[in-house]
Design a protein around this motif. Sequence first.
Motif, PDB file in Angstrom:
ATOM      1  N   ARG A  61     -97.318   6.405   6.798  1.00 13.45           N
ATOM      2  CA  ARG A  61     -96.365   7.379   6.290  1.00 13.45           C
ATOM      3  C   ARG A  61     -97.029   8.759   6.256  1.00 13.45           C
ATOM      4  NH1 ARG A  61     -93.810   9.337   1.490  1.00 13.45           N
ATOM      5  NH2 ARG A  61     -95.676   9.044   0.273  1.00 13.45           N
ATOM      6  N   GLN A  62     -96.345   9.777   6.720  1.00 15.00           N
ATOM      7  CA  GLN A  62     -96.895  11.132   6.708  1.00 15.00           C
ATOM      8  C   GLN A  62     -96.764  11.716   5.308  1.00 15.00           C
ATOM      9  OE1 GLN A  62     -94.976  13.461   9.691  1.00 15.00           O
ATOM     10  NE2 GLN A  62     -96.285  12.684  11.326  1.00 15.00           N
ATOM     11  N   GLN A  63     -97.748  12.544   4.955  1.00 10.78           N
ATOM     12  CA  GLN A  63     -97.704  13.183   3.644  1.00 10.78           C
ATOM     13  C   GLN A  63     -96.746  14.365   3.696  1.00 10.78           C
ATOM     14  OE1 GLN A  63    -101.745  14.164   2.792  1.00 10.78           O
ATOM     15  NE2 GLN A  63    -102.295  12.071   2.248  1.00 10.78           N
ATOM     16  N   SER A  64     -96.197  14.665   2.557  1.00 13.85           N
ATOM     17  CA  SER A  64     -95.244  15.768   2.508  1.00 13.85           C
ATOM     18  C   SER A  64     -95.970  17.108   2.629  1.00 13.85           C
ATOM     19  CB  SER A  64     -94.448  15.722   1.202  1.00 13.85           C
ATOM     20  OG  SER A  64     -95.309  15.997   0.117  1.00 13.85           O
ATOM     21  N   MET A  65     -95.199  18.150   2.924  1.00 15.92           N
ATOM     22  CA  MET A  65     -95.761  19.490   3.087  1.00 15.92           C
ATOM     23  C   MET A  65     -96.365  19.986   1.775  1.00 15.92           C
ATOM     24  SD  MET A  65     -95.861  22.103   5.276  1.00 15.92           S
ATOM     25  CE  MET A  65     -94.543  22.869   6.123  1.00 15.92           C
ATOM     26  N   ILE A  66     -95.743  19.684   0.666  1.00 12.15           N
ATOM     27  CA  ILE A  66     -96.255  20.129  -0.637  1.00 12.15           C
ATOM     28  C   ILE A  66     -97.596  19.471  -0.927  1.00 12.15           C
ATOM     29  CG2 ILE A  66     -95.812  20.095  -3.111  1.00 12.15           C
ATOM     30  CD1 ILE A  66     -92.841  20.339  -2.457  1.00 12.15           C
ATOM     31  N   MET A  67     -97.710  18.184  -0.584  1.00  9.44           N
ATOM     32  CA  MET A  67     -98.976  17.489  -0.808  1.00  9.44           C
ATOM     33  C   MET A  67    -100.086  18.079   0.063  1.00  9.44           C
ATOM     34  SD  MET A  67    -100.246  15.375  -2.696  1.00  9.44           S
ATOM     35  CE  MET A  67    -100.226  13.695  -3.189  1.00  9.44           C
ATOM     36  N   ASN A  68     -99.774  18.428   1.297  1.00  8.67           N
ATOM     37  CA  ASN A  68    -100.771  19.063   2.171  1.00  8.67           C
ATOM     38  C   ASN A  68    -101.213  20.405   1.609  1.00  8.67           C
ATOM     39  OD1 ASN A  68    -100.824  16.996   4.006  1.00  8.67           O
ATOM     40  ND2 ASN A  68     -99.303  17.907   5.371  1.00  8.67           N
TER      41      ASN A  68
END
Length: 65
Positions: free
Chosen positions: A2-9
């Motif tokens: 699963r890809q991490q969300s933009m906010i998490m990055n």
Amino acid sequence: MRQQSMIMNILMVIGLFFAGSIILSIVLGLVGSLLWFAIKIMIPVAIAVWLVRMISGPSNRRRYY
């Protein structure tokens, strides 16, 4: 995977910069304090050596002639 969300990055990058700045601050603080200590010790030692050579220099040269 699963890809991490933009906010998490974004939060991970901010955390990385924060941790890097703390580490850099500690390292530069240690290096700066070591340089200050070395200069504080070396300048009086250099002056003392220069004075001893200046005072005892001519008498030693006359003795060897």
